[in-house]
Design an enzyme around this catalytic site. Sequence first.
Site: not given
Length: 244
Positions: A18, A16, A37, A185, A87, A60, A150, A154
């Site tokens: 992006m 789902r 996924d 998203t 991703n 996973d 996060y 990143k």
Amino acid sequence: MGRLDGKVAIVTGGARGMGASHVRRFVKEGAKVVFTDINAEGGKALEAELGENVKFVQQDVTKADDWKKVIEEAENTFGPVNILVNNAGISMSKSLMEITEEEYRRIIDINQVSVFLGTKAVVPSMQKAGGGSIINISSINGIVGGAIGYTDSKFAVRGFTKAAALQLAHLGIRVNSVHPGVIETPMVTQGDAVEVIKEFAKQIPVGRMAQPEEVSNLVLYLASDESSYSTGSEFVIDGGLTAM
């Protein structure tokens, strides 16, 4: 003629958002795509929609054995891998004093460790293919501050991308990072900070969130031979947010 004709791609987190947008665009441009996924229901639905040029594998991304399975599935179904899009990712809006160690480690495992595992796993297959392109989806929070966990992960993806690019260049493997801003998203439209994000989007210089397809345009460029001289670089797509 498609821009990815004859290429085999792997896209993680592809059920789902992006990820699904990247999968659809790659198929449209001629690629054979294995997408993964943890969400089996969503993955199987997209597989049924797109047909014979895609293969869904439940994965996973934090498990090395799962990565081995995905690479084998790609090679057995379509051939050696030319493209990897790391991703898969998660976010959390808890503060430093609220987030638990378990929650923090989960974010790091999914957002950061998975990129290391996927890159390491795909290199032998890309060598068989004669080279390849690895695209790591970071964030503008890999350039400027944001949520605990996060942001940390990143930034790490950005650094890993540069280190891997230097080590893999002689093999004809390019590694670049993509840094999206606020993208419309499920991660932002169904999370626990929806109203905050909607309000924040008004401050973006272009005045709106991006659509996933706009990010896919950039990912497609990096996946294709058009970006043959780009490696170790970060590509920002944020509507001017980091220019403020």
